[in-house]
Each structure stands twice: as structure tokens, then as C-alpha cells.
Write an enzyme that holds these catalytic residues in place. Sequence first.
Site, PDB file in Angstrom:
ATOM      1  N   HIS A 126      -2.437 -10.291  -0.983  1.00 34.58           N
ATOM      2  CA  HIS A 126      -2.598  -8.844  -1.204  1.00 34.58           C
ATOM      3  C   HIS A 126      -2.277  -8.477  -2.643  1.00 34.58           C
ATOM      4  O   HIS A 126      -1.122  -8.479  -3.063  1.00 34.58           O
ATOM      5  CB  HIS A 126      -1.691  -8.048  -0.261  1.00 34.58           C
ATOM      6  CG  HIS A 126      -1.960  -6.577  -0.299  1.00 34.58           C
ATOM      7  ND1 HIS A 126      -2.526  -5.893   0.757  1.00 34.58           N
ATOM      8  CD2 HIS A 126      -1.776  -5.649  -1.277  1.00 34.58           C
ATOM      9  CE1 HIS A 126      -2.665  -4.619   0.443  1.00 34.58           C
ATOM     10  NE2 HIS A 126      -2.214  -4.443  -0.801  1.00 34.58           N
TER      11      HIS A 126
ATOM     12  N   HIS B 157      -3.872  -6.123  -6.383  1.00 33.82           N
ATOM     13  CA  HIS B 157      -4.803  -5.144  -6.984  1.00 33.82           C
ATOM     14  C   HIS B 157      -5.088  -5.583  -8.413  1.00 33.82           C
ATOM     15  O   HIS B 157      -4.401  -5.166  -9.346  1.00 33.82           O
ATOM     16  CB  HIS B 157      -4.203  -3.736  -6.950  1.00 33.82           C
ATOM     17  CG  HIS B 157      -4.034  -3.218  -5.568  1.00 33.82           C
ATOM     18  ND1 HIS B 157      -4.957  -2.402  -4.956  1.00 33.82           N
ATOM     19  CD2 HIS B 157      -3.056  -3.431  -4.652  1.00 33.82           C
ATOM     20  CE1 HIS B 157      -4.550  -2.117  -3.725  1.00 33.82           C
ATOM     21  NE2 HIS B 157      -3.389  -2.739  -3.511  1.00 33.82           N
TER      22      HIS B 157
ATOM     23  N   GLN C  31      -9.831   3.425  -2.195  1.00 35.78           N
ATOM     24  CA  GLN C  31      -8.474   3.867  -2.579  1.00 35.78           C
ATOM     25  C   GLN C  31      -8.223   5.348  -2.306  1.00 35.78           C
ATOM     26  O   GLN C  31      -7.155   5.740  -1.866  1.00 35.78           O
ATOM     27  CB  GLN C  31      -8.258   3.575  -4.073  1.00 35.78           C
ATOM     28  CG  GLN C  31      -7.020   4.189  -4.690  1.00 35.78           C
ATOM     29  CD  GLN C  31      -5.753   3.441  -4.351  1.00 35.78           C
ATOM     30  OE1 GLN C  31      -5.493   2.355  -4.864  1.00 35.78           O
ATOM     31  NE2 GLN C  31      -4.951   4.003  -3.454  1.00 35.78           N
TER      32      GLN C  31
ATOM     33  N   HIS D 294      -5.222  -1.478   4.099  1.00 36.26           N
ATOM     34  CA  HIS D 294      -3.931  -0.839   3.898  1.00 36.26           C
ATOM     35  C   HIS D 294      -3.734   0.021   5.141  1.00 36.26           C
ATOM     36  O   HIS D 294      -4.543   0.916   5.399  1.00 36.26           O
ATOM     37  CB  HIS D 294      -3.956   0.048   2.660  1.00 36.26           C
ATOM     38  CG  HIS D 294      -3.944  -0.709   1.363  1.00 36.26           C
ATOM     39  ND1 HIS D 294      -4.962  -1.531   0.957  1.00 36.26           N
ATOM     40  CD2 HIS D 294      -3.014  -0.737   0.370  1.00 36.26           C
ATOM     41  CE1 HIS D 294      -4.654  -2.052  -0.222  1.00 36.26           C
ATOM     42  NE2 HIS D 294      -3.478  -1.586  -0.602  1.00 36.26           N
TER      43      HIS D 294
ATOM     44  N   GLU E   9       0.758   2.736   5.621  1.00 37.18           N
ATOM     45  CA  GLU E   9       1.709   2.561   4.509  1.00 37.18           C
ATOM     46  C   GLU E   9       2.431   3.888   4.290  1.00 37.18           C
ATOM     47  O   GLU E   9       2.165   4.636   3.348  1.00 37.18           O
ATOM     48  CB  GLU E   9       0.999   2.109   3.221  1.00 37.18           C
ATOM     49  CG  GLU E   9       2.003   1.727   2.122  1.00 37.18           C
ATOM     50  CD  GLU E   9       1.363   1.357   0.796  1.00 37.18           C
ATOM     51  OE1 GLU E   9       0.121   1.393   0.695  1.00 37.18           O
ATOM     52  OE2 GLU E   9       2.107   1.038  -0.140  1.00 37.18           O
TER      53      GLU E   9
ATOM     54  N   ASP F 201       1.062  -7.501  -4.262  1.00 32.84           N
ATOM     55  CA  ASP F 201       0.527  -6.135  -4.296  1.00 32.84           C
ATOM     56  C   ASP F 201       0.273  -5.652  -5.721  1.00 32.84           C
ATOM     57  O   ASP F 201      -0.846  -5.308  -6.076  1.00 32.84           O
ATOM     58  CB  ASP F 201       1.455  -5.160  -3.547  1.00 32.84           C
ATOM     59  CG  ASP F 201       0.746  -3.880  -3.099  1.00 32.84           C
ATOM     60  OD1 ASP F 201      -0.468  -3.755  -3.330  1.00 32.84           O
ATOM     61  OD2 ASP F 201       1.413  -3.008  -2.509  1.00 32.84           O
TER      62      ASP F 201
HETATM   63 FE   FE2 Z   1      -2.021  -2.588  -1.885  1.00 28.31          FE
END
Ligand code: FE2
Length: 422
Positions: free
Chosen positions: A56, A58, A151, A209, A212, A308
Amino acid sequence: MDLIIRNANLPDGRSGIDIGIKNGKIVVLESSLSAKATEEIDASGKLVSPPFVDAHFHMDATLSLGLPRLNQSGTLLEGIALWGELKPHLTVEAIKERALRYCDLAVARGLLAIRSHVDICDPRLLAVDALLEVRKEVAPYLDLQLVAFPQDGFFRTPMASELLETALDRGVDVVGGIPHFERTMDEGKKSVEVLCRIAAERGLRVDMHCDESDDPLSRHIETLTAETVRHGLQGRVTGSHLTSMHSMDNYYVSKLLPLMAEAEMNVVSNPLINITLQGRHDTYPKRRGMTRVPEMMGIGLNVAFGHDCVMDPWYSLGSADMLEVANMGLHVAQMTGVEQMKSCFRAVTEIPASILGLEGYGLEKGCNADLVILQAADPVEALRLKANRLFVIRRGNIISSSQPVEAKLDLPSRPKIHNYLS
Ligand code: FE2
């Protein structure tokens, strides 16, 4: 043989093992191998592991710290807003330059496979194009898997559906989502349904995701398990973060865990990010916010630790070191039992490899000769020291190496060299 690594300790506890490599594959693992090779490395009782895997990340945002400004509050929501401010100023070249620089850091840390979410809520899809090019460029030394990630919300973003389908048409590997960020719980549920259907129709994996937040009533993981089973996607779906499970009622979790097992749900917890972003509305006691890692491992789910973020709008720290990630996960989950610590090492190696569906991964005859030699004797010592990577090997070739870390002391009546290990 092209390469033999002698006297290796393996993560499963085997020791004194010689690893013979030919044509990029492991061809033999045994003690006292009599064959010779063009090149030999004496591991001298150090740990030889398959490479680290980050399930995971970005990569479109990494190393953008300070652009266009720093996250003053340090919160998830300011991070999302900050990324929104940066997006109009992105260029393909700038995203590629940062991503390639991160891949260099990753290789030096023995991190040779990364699943990266890529934001598709930009009508220009610049990050998608940039990371598709990066995936191709780094393929000889790093496996990069991309997730189409809405996102700003699948239903909150105009044209997100078309953008997501276009990203998949261009070659993005996995379908993403962010149901807890949609406008309503109902729209979050619908986004899970639509996105799982798209994945099923295209024969792709899913990684969302999911939940969260610190909201104990967030229930998107329940929908994700149901849609997984409905579409026959068992074992191919990942719930990332799942931080709301930290705060859920225990009775409800006792119903949820068997549903997750039925769906063969993969889980990625991101301890560095969860421990810093969750519980922000609490005074004291403050919730840790990390999902229920040992409980999910205990029922046989694949649970990985992901990095992440590294130096981006959400997190100013990080260094592509999956041992740092696992070390934090171990502490936050209080997984200090001997077998639990070994599980934390697997959570940044073989478990994420399985979640990504990597072929030829592992330390057995016939596997790819992708290996890391660590300045540690075993997985627990590697976690404790966040051990130096002495050699990183990809398909039988050394692609990174470091000198052993040691301190030269100047103390009366003490040894002059202090080995970092002891
Ligand atoms: Fe993430």
C-alpha cells in the site's frame, strides 16, 4: 552456477544454507553445496530473505513534501485538501522524477515490489500516465502494481467513472475506492458495489481504502465482504486501513470477522500513518486507530503492513524501510510474542507478495533469485535493528550493496570496534 550465497540463515529458521542461483532462478538450497559459481557471497550466518514488498503506497504523491506548502495540522483531511492544491500544478515529468527517485530508495532498502494507488480524479490523468511509464522503466528491478484510486470520491468527483475506466483501459492493474469519503454512507455502499462489479467484469483485483476513520459505525468493510462473495472474487479483494475496526463494538466484530474469512479478505494496515492520523479528535485516552491485526491474523486472513506515505501531504517522514513499518506495527499491535514478531516480518515480505499475486516469489527451488542479505541473524533481530541491507539481489544480479554498519569507539579498556549487531 552464476552465484552461490553460502551459510545463510533463512526467515523460517533454517540455518547454514547455501543458495545456488542460475539464470535468475534459485536452483538449489542445501547445506554444504559442493558446486562452484562465478561469484560467491559468504553470508556468515546472516539472514537471507526474499525482498520486502509494500502492498500500500502512493507513488504519485511521494517526495512532494512542502509542495505547495506543509500540512499545518497534520491531519488526513488537510492532507487531502493539500493534495488537491498541488494537483493542478503537477506535470508528468515531475511525478516521474519523484517516483523514480523513490524507487531508487526502495531498491537500496531491498523493497522490490510495490502496490501504489494512483489518483484518477484529475481529468488529465497525468499521474496515471506518469506511473504507467515508471512501471515500465523500473520493471527490470522493481515490480510496480497500480491501483485506480478515486481519491476525491467516486461519486463526489465529476466524471470519476469515466476516468477510472480510462485508467484501467490504459493498463492500471487494480480497482480502488474510498467509500468512507463519499458524501453519505449510502453512496459509499453504492461505490463499493459499482467498483466491485467493474473489477469482476474486467477480471481485476480490488484494493479499497476502506473505513479509514475512527467512526465505530462505518460499515463499508461489511459491504466489501458481501460484494466479494457475490462476484466470486474471494482472495482477490483487499481492505486497506480498516481503522474503524479499532473502534467498533466487539459484538459486531465477532460477526464481521467470519464474514471476512468467508470472503478470504486481504487486509493492509498502515501503522505509521494510522498511529499519526487516527484518534485526532480524542482527548485522553487516545485511540491508536490501527485495525485489529493479531485478531485477523488469528483467523487466517492475509494481513500485511504497508508504508502508505513517504514525505507527502499526509506524512513528512518515512524512508522506504519496510522494517520500520513492521517495527511500528509490532509495537502498536502489542505483537511482542515470539511467533507474533515473526508474523510481523512476514507481513512485509511473503504476505504482501501473496496479496499482490506476485509469481515466482519466495525462498524455494524454482523461485526467482530475488533476495536481500541483512545485517541481522534472524527476522526478530532484523526488526529490532531495522537492519542494514548488505546486498540486494534481483534475478541473480547484485543491484545494491552497503558496507556493514559498525561504530568505532574510543573508550578506555573497551573494544575499538563495536559491531552493530551485538
Ligand atoms: Fe493510502
